[in-house]
Design a protein around this motif. Structure first.
Motif, PDB file in Angstrom:
ATOM      1  N   ARG A 213      37.075 -12.253  -7.226  1.00 51.54           N
ATOM      2  CA  ARG A 213      36.020 -11.909  -8.189  1.00 51.54           C
ATOM      3  C   ARG A 213      36.435 -12.342  -9.598  1.00 51.54           C
ATOM      4  O   ARG A 213      35.629 -12.874 -10.369  1.00 51.54           O
ATOM      5  CB  ARG A 213      35.708 -10.413  -8.147  1.00 51.54           C
ATOM      6  CG  ARG A 213      34.352 -10.084  -8.771  1.00 51.54           C
ATOM      7  CD  ARG A 213      34.024  -8.610  -8.730  1.00 51.54           C
ATOM      8  NE  ARG A 213      33.999  -8.014  -7.422  1.00 51.54           N
ATOM      9  CZ  ARG A 213      33.002  -8.144  -6.544  1.00 51.54           C
ATOM     10  NH1 ARG A 213      31.948  -8.850  -6.848  1.00 51.54           N
ATOM     11  NH2 ARG A 213      33.070  -7.560  -5.371  1.00 51.54           N
ATOM     12  N   ALA A 214      37.705 -12.145  -9.896  1.00 53.11           N
ATOM     13  CA  ALA A 214      38.196 -12.591 -11.205  1.00 53.11           C
ATOM     14  C   ALA A 214      38.055 -14.105 -11.321  1.00 53.11           C
ATOM     15  O   ALA A 214      37.681 -14.643 -12.364  1.00 53.11           O
ATOM     16  CB  ALA A 214      39.649 -12.167 -11.388  1.00 53.11           C
ATOM     17  N   ARG A 215      38.338 -14.813 -10.225  1.00 46.84           N
ATOM     18  CA  ARG A 215      38.175 -16.271 -10.243  1.00 46.84           C
ATOM     19  C   ARG A 215      36.704 -16.649 -10.422  1.00 46.84           C
ATOM     20  O   ARG A 215      36.368 -17.569 -11.173  1.00 46.84           O
ATOM     21  CB  ARG A 215      38.729 -16.865  -8.937  1.00 46.84           C
ATOM     22  CG  ARG A 215      38.392 -18.340  -8.724  1.00 46.84           C
ATOM     23  CD  ARG A 215      38.887 -19.223  -9.873  1.00 46.84           C
ATOM     24  NE  ARG A 215      40.304 -19.116 -10.056  1.00 46.84           N
ATOM     25  CZ  ARG A 215      41.200 -19.850  -9.391  1.00 46.84           C
ATOM     26  NH1 ARG A 215      40.790 -20.760  -8.547  1.00 46.84           N
ATOM     27  NH2 ARG A 215      42.476 -19.672  -9.597  1.00 46.84           N
ATOM     28  N   GLU A 217      34.553 -15.130 -12.058  1.00 49.05           N
ATOM     29  CA  GLU A 217      34.184 -14.909 -13.469  1.00 49.05           C
ATOM     30  C   GLU A 217      34.507 -16.143 -14.318  1.00 49.05           C
ATOM     31  O   GLU A 217      33.776 -16.498 -15.225  1.00 49.05           O
ATOM     32  CB  GLU A 217      34.937 -13.710 -14.056  1.00 49.05           C
ATOM     33  CG  GLU A 217      34.611 -12.359 -13.421  1.00 49.05           C
ATOM     34  CD  GLU A 217      33.257 -11.801 -13.826  1.00 49.05           C
ATOM     35  OE1 GLU A 217      32.504 -12.497 -14.523  1.00 49.05           O
ATOM     36  OE2 GLU A 217      32.953 -10.662 -13.402  1.00 49.05           O
ATOM     37  N   GLU A 218      35.631 -16.788 -13.999  1.00 44.87           N
ATOM     38  CA  GLU A 218      36.045 -17.907 -14.862  1.00 44.87           C
ATOM     39  C   GLU A 218      35.736 -19.270 -14.247  1.00 44.87           C
ATOM     40  O   GLU A 218      35.895 -20.296 -14.903  1.00 44.87           O
ATOM     41  CB  GLU A 218      37.542 -17.795 -15.165  1.00 44.87           C
ATOM     42  CG  GLU A 218      38.417 -18.060 -13.969  1.00 44.87           C
ATOM     43  CD  GLU A 218      39.833 -17.538 -14.127  1.00 44.87           C
ATOM     44  OE1 GLU A 218      40.748 -18.155 -13.567  1.00 44.87           O
ATOM     45  OE2 GLU A 218      40.006 -16.520 -14.818  1.00 44.87           O
ATOM     46  N   ASN A 222      30.397 -21.321 -11.542  1.00 43.98           N
ATOM     47  CA  ASN A 222      29.405 -20.326 -11.963  1.00 43.98           C
ATOM     48  C   ASN A 222      29.130 -20.519 -13.458  1.00 43.98           C
ATOM     49  O   ASN A 222      29.940 -20.135 -14.295  1.00 43.98           O
ATOM     50  CB  ASN A 222      29.929 -18.911 -11.686  1.00 43.98           C
ATOM     51  CG  ASN A 222      30.057 -18.650 -10.204  1.00 43.98           C
ATOM     52  OD1 ASN A 222      29.336 -19.244  -9.396  1.00 43.98           O
ATOM     53  ND2 ASN A 222      30.983 -17.802  -9.814  1.00 43.98           N
ATOM     54  N   PRO A 262      30.256 -12.594  -9.809  1.00 39.67           N
ATOM     55  CA  PRO A 262      30.941 -12.371 -11.088  1.00 39.67           C
ATOM     56  C   PRO A 262      30.134 -11.403 -11.968  1.00 39.67           C
ATOM     57  O   PRO A 262      29.238 -11.822 -12.701  1.00 39.67           O
ATOM     58  CB  PRO A 262      31.006 -13.772 -11.702  1.00 39.67           C
ATOM     59  CG  PRO A 262      29.852 -14.505 -11.111  1.00 39.67           C
ATOM     60  CD  PRO A 262      29.550 -13.896  -9.777  1.00 39.67           C
ATOM     61  N   TYR A 263      30.461 -10.119 -11.908  1.00 43.07           N
ATOM     62  CA  TYR A 263      29.664  -9.086 -12.583  1.00 43.07           C
ATOM     63  C   TYR A 263      29.545  -9.349 -14.090  1.00 43.07           C
ATOM     64  O   TYR A 263      28.510  -9.137 -14.699  1.00 43.07           O
ATOM     65  CB  TYR A 263      30.308  -7.711 -12.384  1.00 43.07           C
ATOM     66  CG  TYR A 263      30.359  -7.217 -10.962  1.00 43.07           C
ATOM     67  CD1 TYR A 263      29.307  -7.418 -10.077  1.00 43.07           C
ATOM     68  CD2 TYR A 263      31.482  -6.527 -10.502  1.00 43.07           C
ATOM     69  CE1 TYR A 263      29.372  -6.947  -8.767  1.00 43.07           C
ATOM     70  CE2 TYR A 263      31.540  -6.041  -9.197  1.00 43.07           C
ATOM     71  CZ  TYR A 263      30.479  -6.260  -8.338  1.00 43.07           C
ATOM     72  OH  TYR A 263      30.539  -5.787  -7.059  1.00 43.07           O
ATOM     73  N   ARG A 264      30.656  -9.766 -14.691  1.00 42.69           N
ATOM     74  CA  ARG A 264      30.648  -9.888 -16.157  1.00 42.69           C
ATOM     75  C   ARG A 264      29.798 -11.067 -16.610  1.00 42.69           C
ATOM     76  O   ARG A 264      29.163 -11.029 -17.659  1.00 42.69           O
ATOM     77  CB  ARG A 264      32.070  -9.972 -16.697  1.00 42.69           C
ATOM     78  CG  ARG A 264      32.746  -8.631 -16.587  1.00 42.69           C
ATOM     79  CD  ARG A 264      34.209  -8.584 -16.877  1.00 42.69           C
ATOM     80  NE  ARG A 264      34.737  -7.364 -16.277  1.00 42.69           N
ATOM     81  CZ  ARG A 264      34.551  -6.135 -16.767  1.00 42.69           C
ATOM     82  NH1 ARG A 264      33.887  -5.966 -17.905  1.00 42.69           N
ATOM     83  NH2 ARG A 264      35.023  -5.087 -16.139  1.00 42.69           N
ATOM     84  N   LYS A 265      29.770 -12.117 -15.812  1.00 47.02           N
ATOM     85  CA  LYS A 265      28.893 -13.244 -16.152  1.00 47.02           C
ATOM     86  C   LYS A 265      27.430 -12.823 -16.037  1.00 47.02           C
ATOM     87  O   LYS A 265      26.585 -13.233 -16.833  1.00 47.02           O
ATOM     88  CB  LYS A 265      29.168 -14.434 -15.230  1.00 47.02           C
ATOM     89  CG  LYS A 265      30.200 -15.396 -15.821  1.00 47.02           C
ATOM     90  CD  LYS A 265      30.291 -16.694 -15.070  1.00 47.02           C
ATOM     91  CE  LYS A 265      31.312 -17.574 -15.798  1.00 47.02           C
ATOM     92  NZ  LYS A 265      31.976 -18.508 -14.922  1.00 47.02           N
ATOM     93  N   ARG A 268      26.654 -10.975 -19.091  1.00 46.28           N
ATOM     94  CA  ARG A 268      26.491 -11.862 -20.258  1.00 46.28           C
ATOM     95  C   ARG A 268      25.085 -12.435 -20.306  1.00 46.28           C
ATOM     96  O   ARG A 268      24.491 -12.569 -21.384  1.00 46.28           O
ATOM     97  CB  ARG A 268      27.539 -12.981 -20.215  1.00 46.28           C
ATOM     98  CG  ARG A 268      28.768 -12.574 -21.023  1.00 46.28           C
ATOM     99  CD  ARG A 268      29.918 -13.531 -20.916  1.00 46.28           C
ATOM    100  NE  ARG A 268      29.594 -14.905 -21.191  1.00 46.28           N
ATOM    101  CZ  ARG A 268      30.324 -15.933 -20.729  1.00 46.28           C
ATOM    102  NH1 ARG A 268      31.392 -15.688 -19.995  1.00 46.28           N
ATOM    103  NH2 ARG A 268      30.009 -17.158 -21.033  1.00 46.28           N
ATOM    104  N   PHE A 334      29.861  -1.253 -14.235  1.00 46.73           N
ATOM    105  CA  PHE A 334      30.594  -2.040 -13.246  1.00 46.73           C
ATOM    106  C   PHE A 334      31.198  -1.111 -12.194  1.00 46.73           C
ATOM    107  O   PHE A 334      31.749  -0.059 -12.526  1.00 46.73           O
ATOM    108  CB  PHE A 334      31.705  -2.859 -13.910  1.00 46.73           C
ATOM    109  CG  PHE A 334      31.172  -3.872 -14.880  1.00 46.73           C
ATOM    110  CD1 PHE A 334      30.318  -4.868 -14.447  1.00 46.73           C
ATOM    111  CD2 PHE A 334      31.508  -3.814 -16.225  1.00 46.73           C
ATOM    112  CE1 PHE A 334      29.813  -5.805 -15.340  1.00 46.73           C
ATOM    113  CE2 PHE A 334      31.012  -4.735 -17.119  1.00 46.73           C
ATOM    114  CZ  PHE A 334      30.153  -5.734 -16.687  1.00 46.73           C
TER     115      PHE A 334
END
Ligand SMILES: Cc1ncc(C[n+]2csc(CCOP(=O)(O)OP(=O)(O)O)c2C)c(N)n1
Length: 601
Positions: A213-215, A217-218, A222, A262-265, A268, A334
């Motif tokens: 999941r961290a991957r 995000e960056e 994505n 990717p929750y944070r994306k 955003r 989250f």
């Protein structure tokens, strides 16, 4: 100028696999996936084979991956149901060389019996899912999938859909991926999924999911694409292409890697615009996860949950929703990182790992097999215990019936007889016949040993077609394993597994013989034999505690003060007398101690 090619999505996946250094491809035909393997079969540098079904195909690809070769396996969505047993546990074992599974969905059921969304399997098995949206991405994402597979030690799902698979588009070829060799190393804790090791691997899978999941995000797969309208769209795969055309001014979160999300994306995107929609074919896979973050989104109340989409459907579906008053802005919540169970407290008693019963003839097979330098692919049954010390006689246990396909893939990848398969009689009938047919059809080299103890011992001595014993205790016709193998066209010998010399010779003969062969090691399960075969005695003078007899792993034998001791649980199978080189172990009353070596070391 760069050469531009014009490929269907399926052709692009095949070319992308070769470009990514994949050297093994297999699959089972099914629209819309079929042309991937057909194309691969025409390309240089990759061995391609049709398998007998998707389960066998996946197991064969796993074998090739273990052998150190990047492997790709192709199927239509319903094929993944057939391959689900190896697939779910493969998530735990991970891979050696990269392994990519292509599942091609058929929204609208152009030629399918149902309309299932393969992304559910990515979540189910906790593996990454990539969703290309055009031919170029189909080509490029294969290399991304292989890289992810090796970096995160996981199979990777690549989802296609009919429009992507069959639609054509431009593809700019990329520089081929150059790979170093990946050697195979036996790793029982990783590849033998008995409960103890599976529990440990399962924790790694849960941790891997967080890292993935961290991957996500960056990952550049994505992308948050800026727009000019106060509207955001989350989309993946070909649905992205439709939505892009329908709403050219919108902001987009384009998900090339749609699982894990990717929750944070996602958050955003919500900070950029006041209205967000999810456009996806079939299930509300992304939508449900976005809603679970507490974020208001337009999804399946507008976008059809069945059939294929296109740009008109997407435009007409979303237009009225996106022109409404925006919902109140909310902050995402989250989900917490899931807690893992505490390891059980130390029992305060000596740990007693499970072992094969005293007198179990499976032990003789393992003793005969381990003198040969073949990677023994295992299966599920009592005999899986042969993987544990002191026998250490099996390298893998993935799911019922996996051993033969894995052996075939391993040997095909290396081009020689480097692996053998060990499978129980009940497991052979469960799902060992199809991979044997497959190995024969694809001219795979190998040695299959069927441990025929005339029962399904592991689950409590049930009957099976080889015994003819039915659930109600009545007798039906019994299927003869040797005749079945010979009917397929495979060389097969049945030997008495309680005669160690005969068994050892049969195994050696098959190891040395070219091509594919089966040895049926026949001896009834010791639990079904009431009589003790004989009394074993030890000659303390001759025993020098060398440990050869202890290596067969019989719980009736233990290291004593000055010599080996024999417990009352001994069944008198005599295997220990066969391996003792000093004649220290023998049947009581036998003339001349032991069978093997007067004066041997
Ligand atoms: C798909 C699936 N179904 C059922 C089981 C339960 N199971 C494990 S091993 C086994 C059969 C073992 O019998 P056999 O191959 O004859 O080996 P034995 O135990 O007799 O040595 C069964 C039914 C399973 N693990 N997976």
């Amino acid at each position: 100028m760069e050469r531009t090619l014009f490929f269907s999505g399926n052709e692009a996946i095949a070319h992308g696999a070769v470009r990514a250094g994949a050297a093994f491809a297999c699959g089972y035909p099914g629209t819309p996936s079929t042309e991937i393997l057909q194309t691969a079969a025409r390309l240089d540098g990759i061995h391609a084979e049709w398998c007998v079904n998707e389960k066998v195909a996946l197991e064969t690809a796993v074998g090739a991956s273990l052998a150190g070769v990047r492997s790709i396996v192709t199927m239509k969505h319903v094929g993944l149901n057939v391959a689900a047993d190896p697939f779910m546990t493969l998530s735990l074992t991970g891979v050696n060389a990269g392994l990519v599974i292509v599942s091609a969905d058929d929204p609208g059921m152009h030629s399918s019996q149902n309309e299932q969304d393969s992304r559910a399997y990515a979540k189910f098995a906790k593996v990454p899912m990539l969703e290309p949206s055009d031919s170029q991405e189909a080509y490029d994402f294969v290399a991304e999938a292989f890289a992810l597979s090796e970096e995160f030690d996981t199979p990777v799902l690549l989802r296609s859909t009919t429009r992507l698979s069959h639609g054509r588009g431009q593809v700019i070829p990329r520089v081929p991926v150059v790979l170093g060799p990946r050697d195979y190393a036996r790793d029982i804790g990783k590849y033998v999924m008995v409960p103890h090791y599976a529990r440990m691997r399962n924790r790694l899978v849960l941790e891997r999911l967080q890292k993935l999941r961290a991957r996500a995000e960056e990952s550049p797969l994505n992308v948050l694409e800026a727009g000019t309208a106060d509207v955001g769209i989350i989309a993946a795969g070909v649905a992205y292409a439709y939505a892009r055309e329908a709403f050219p001014k919108a902001w987009f979160l384009k998900l090339g890697m749609s699982h894990p999300l990717p929750y944070r994306k996602v958050a955003r995107l919500f900070r950029q615009v006041s209205r967000v929609a999810v456009v996806e074919e079939l299930d509300p896979f992304i939508e449900e996860q976005v809603r679970a973050l507490g974020l208001p989104v337009v999804g399946k109340e507008a976008i059809p949950a069945d059939g294929e989409l296109d740009q008109d459907i997407v435009f007409r579906a979303l237009e009225p929703f996106l022109s409404r008053r925006p919902p109140r802005r909310r902050r995402p919540v989250f989900p917490p990182v899931p807690r893992l169970a505490d390891p059980p407290p130390a029992p305060g008693l000596p740990v007693r790992p499970p072992v094969l019963c005293p007198g179990c003839t499976h032990r003789a097979v393992f003793t005969a097999l381990r003198t040969h330098r073949l990677a023994p692919m295992g299966d599920i049954g009592c005999y899986t215990l042969g993987a544990l010390p002191p026998l250490l006689a099996l390298d893998s246990c993935l799911c019922m019936g996996a051993s033969i396909g894995m052996m075939a893939g391993f040997n095909q990848a290396l081009g020689r007889k480097a692996a053998a398969a060990v499978i129980g009689d009940s497991t052979f009938f469960h799902s060992g016949v199809t991979p044997l047919i497959d190995a024969h059809y694809n001219a795979a080299d190998g040695l299959v040993i069927v441990l025929d103890n005339r029962t399904t011992a592991m689950t409590g001595l049930q009957g099976h077609p080889g015994t003819g014993l039915r659930a109600d205790g009545s007798r039906g016709p019994a299927v003869d394993i040797q005749k079945l193998c010979e009917g397929i066209g495979v060389r097969c010998h049945t030997v008495d597994a309680s005669d160690y010399g005969v068994l050892e010779a049969a195994v050696k003969a098959e190891v040395d013989a070219p091509g594919l062969g089966v040895v049926v090691a026949l001896a009834p399960c010791v639990l079904m034999v009431p009589e003790k075969a004989g009394e074993i005695v030890i000659d303390d003078e001759r025993c020098n505690l060398c440990g050869l007899c202890l290596d067969v792993g019989c719980p009736a034998l233990a290291r004593g003060e000055d010599s080996v001791s024999i417990a009352g649980s001994c069944t008198g199978c005599g295997l220990c007398t066969e391996v003792c080189r000093r004649g220290a172990l023998s049947f009581a009353g036998a003339t001349g101690a032991g069978t093997a070596g007067e004066g041997a070391p």
